[in-house]
Structures are given as C-alpha cells and as structure tokens.
Design a protein around this motif. Structure first.
Motif, short mmCIF file in Angstrom:
data_model
loop_
_atom_site.label_atom_id
_atom_site.label_comp_id
_atom_site.label_asym_id
_atom_site.label_seq_id
_atom_site.Cartn_x
_atom_site.Cartn_y
_atom_site.Cartn_z
N LEU A 1 0.83 -1.21 0.00
CA LEU A 1 0.00 0.00 0.00
C LEU A 1 0.87 1.26 0.00
N PHE A 2 1.86 1.32 0.90
CA PHE A 2 2.65 2.55 1.02
C PHE A 2 3.60 2.73 -0.16
N ALA A 3 3.96 1.63 -0.80
CA ALA A 3 4.88 1.74 -1.94
C ALA A 3 4.14 2.14 -3.22
N THR A 4 2.84 1.86 -3.28
CA THR A 4 2.15 2.04 -4.58
C THR A 4 0.93 2.95 -4.52
N GLU B 1 11.62 3.65 4.67
CA GLU B 1 11.07 2.97 3.49
C GLU B 1 9.66 2.50 3.79
N PRO B 2 8.90 2.15 2.74
CA PRO B 2 7.54 1.64 2.97
C PRO B 2 7.51 0.49 3.98
N ARG B 3 8.52 -0.36 4.00
CA ARG B 3 8.47 -1.50 4.93
C ARG B 3 8.60 -1.04 6.39
N HIS B 4 9.24 0.12 6.61
CA HIS B 4 9.31 0.63 7.97
C HIS B 4 7.94 1.12 8.43
N LEU B 5 7.25 1.83 7.55
CA LEU B 5 5.90 2.28 7.89
C LEU B 5 4.97 1.09 8.07
N ALA B 6 5.22 0.03 7.30
CA ALA B 6 4.44 -1.21 7.47
C ALA B 6 4.64 -1.75 8.88
N ALA B 7 5.90 -1.73 9.34
CA ALA B 7 6.17 -2.21 10.71
C ALA B 7 5.46 -1.33 11.73
#
Ligand code: 5AD
Length: 358
Positions: free
Chosen positions: A24-27, A210-216
C-alpha cells in the motif's frame, strides 16, 4: 483506484499483513489517499460526530539529555537558549488554559533530570488538586517503571511516548546508541500495565525510511492498540545532523493517519502541529482524514521560540487564546467544532473499555 480492495480490507479486518502494508505505502495513488481519507473521516464522524477534542500543551523545559538526530532540542545543540519553567509558571499555564476551556493539560519536556521524580510528582499533585475535572497527560520521555508508577499515583492519567519507528535498525539510524527501540517498547508496555491511556506514534518521512518501515509501524499499532496515536511528518531542523534531509510528505502522512483511524476506530488521533507546519491547512486536512484531536500551545510566549523540535514550527507567536480562536475558525470552516471536556478514550467498538475509565 489501485488499492481500493486493500484499504477496504484494512477497515473491515482492522489489520493487514506487513507485506500488504508495504504494498500500500509503496504504490498508493492520490485516489487511494482520498478514498482512505473519506472512509476514515466517516469512521471518526460515526463515533465522535463533528467534535474535535482540544488539549493544551505546556512545554515546560527544553533541556534534554538525549541527542536524537532529528530533534532541535537535542543535547548536542549548543546554539539554543535553554529554559525551564518554575513550578509556579507551569501551574499558571494550566490556570490560563483552564480559563480558556481546556480540560486536558499535556506537560511536555525534554528528558530533563532537574525535574526528578519528587519535584515532578509535586507538580502533578498540585495540578491534580486544583483541577480535579481535568486530565493530566505527560510527555517527558523514557523513565523507569517506578517513576511512571509514581507519576500515575500522583494523578497523571495519560502518557505520550512515540515509538518513532517500529524497525530496530531504522530506530538506530535516528537515535544514538544509548537509545533503543526495545527500551522504548518496554516503556510503552509499562505505561499500559500501570493503567495510563497510552500514546505511541511515528514520524513520516524520516531519513532512510522505506515503505516497509511504515508497514512495521502499522503492524505495531494494530497489535499494541494504543489509545492515542501521534503521527506527523519529519521536518528538518537546521541545527541537527538531519538539516539537509527533505521533509516528510504531507499526503503520505495523511494516508498513515487515515489507515490508523481505520484499524483503531476509537483512538484519539491528533491533527499534529507538525502537519499544520508542513501544510497551511494541515490540521483541517488531518481532521478530514480521520483525526479527532488538536493540541494548541499553552506555553509562555517568551519561551515558545526556544522549544523548536523542527524549523518553522506553527504558533510560536500566537497567544494561547489567539491560536485557540484560529483553530476554532479553521475547524468551523470544515464543519467541525472544538470541544472542551476531558475527552477520555472510550472503546466504542467493543462494548466495554477494558477498564480504562473506571
Ligand atoms: N520533525 C518532526 N517531528 C519531530 N519530533 C521531534 N523532532 C521532530 C522533527 N524534526 C517529534 C518526535 C517526538 C515528538 C515530541 O516530536 O516524534 O516524539
């Protein structure tokens, strides 16, 4: 719209996997952001109507022993004028706030050892005794469990301690080695167990995020389920090591706020000062993205400009009454009303409130 199904599923199930959040945050597109905001605003309206809770912040000391790379009041900043308010000054900020209608006071400072537990408890007890109908929120950083317990016993109700980023490596890129995500999370668990309404949260767009950090961050918020969540864009401060890094994105911040509202429908979610600083109508945009709290400043005007966590901070020149009027006007324009009252967390979705307000 690219991510409509993901956004709807996050709202229905109140969670997504880390991989889905990252996607979601990447796209995300502008249409996704607007759709999430509409769902989040409807979610907040169903629970809080057109009411926005107000909390008065008293920034009572800018001394700090920590050296966080993003923060303007870091210990290593030799260029700022340090100040701390006296106990009487802190108290009169609350009196002034009370006259203006505030029923929550947020006491915030750097980690200043001058305010040892005894002194700080004395201040809390004095405010508690004078304003029994008010909530006392603390935002004074990492302390021992015993200290948190002492503040609670003295009369504090709520505690704000942003986790900043839920990825341990990223945490290490924003903070000196003396600070760790593990300890931050332990503090949050201690606060929760003691009985505070507990606030976590993160900055959006910090260096190397990065998007994966916001995912965490979203996975953490979904699991810990804090009563309050503070989210704001990173904004560089010219006297910090991050001076040359760009500010965080306003649309991405709004998307994070909206997704937080969707997974934690009852949470207290401020339209933050940082958001209001990054965009002229930022706080109105925040409310339209699902936020339900605003936090005007009650600190004495002569010290305001010394409590700058980032550049161009909003409201340094406004008297508390004046900034309150400005905010009320901004909210009125979008059909919202600033309300007084403690505005405690109530779990409106699960029938009971986990004993939070008993
Ligand atoms: N930009 C945005 N927010 C900041 N904070 C500290 N420094 C900055 C900055 N440069 C936030 C942190 C902290 C809160 C009190 O202010 O998230 O927890």
């Amino acid at each position: 719209m690219k991510n409509k199904a993901l956004i709807e599923r996050a709202a229905a199930e109140r969670r997504l996997s880390a991989a889905e959040w990252t996607e979601l945050f990447a796209t995300y597109t502008e249409a996704d952001r607007a759709y999430a905001a509409a769902l989040a605003q409807a979610t907040a309206r169903a629970r809080f109507g057109n009411r926005v809770y107000t909390r008065g912040i008293v920034e009572f000391s800018n001394y700090c022993k920590n050296n966080c790379y993003y923060c303007g009041i870091r210990a290593g900043n030799r260029e700022i004028v340090r100040y701390r308010l006296s106990e009487d000054e802190i108290f009169s900020c609350c009196e002034n706030g009370y006259r203006l209608g505030f029923r929550t006071f947020v006491l915030q400072s750097g980690e200043d050892s001058y305010f040892d537990d005894e002194r700080f408890c004395r201040i809390i007890r004095r405010i508690r005794a004078a304003f029994p109908d008010c909530a006392i929120t603390l935002s004074v950083g990492e302390k021992s469990r015993a200290a948190y317990q002492a503040y609670f016993d003295a009369g504090a109700d709520r505690y704000l301690l942003r986790h900043e980023t839920a990825d341990p490596e990223h945490y290490g890129m924003l903070h000196p080695a003396a600070l760790s995500l593990a300890n931050r999370l332990q503090c949050l668990r201690d606060l929760r167990e003691i009985g505070y309404q507990t606030g976590a949260g993160m900055m959006v767009g910090t260096p190397w995020q990065e998007p994966r950090h916001l995912a965490a961050d979203m996975v953490f918020l979904g699991e810990f389920r804090p009563e309050m969540v503070g989210i704001g864009p990173f904004i560089p401060h010219h006297q910090t090591p991050f001076r040359d890094h760009p500010a965080g994105s306003v649309p991405l911040t709004l998307l994070l706020m909206s997704m937080t509202r969707l997974i934690l429908p009852s949470c207290l979610l401020p339209a933050t000062t940082a958001l209001g600083t990054a965009a002229a109508d930022g706080r109105a945009l925040g409310v339209q993205a699902g936020c339900n709290v605003v936090m005007p400043n009650l600190s004495p005007l002569n010290q305001r400009r010394n409590y700058l966590l980032y550049d161009n901070k909003l409201g340094v020149d406004d008297e508390a009454a004046e900034s309150m009027r400005g905010l009320q006007e901004q909210m009125r324009k979008i059909g919202y009303e600033c309300v007084v009252g403690r505005g405690d967390y109530i779990d409106l979705d699960n029938g009971d409130n986990g004993g939070q307000n008993e």
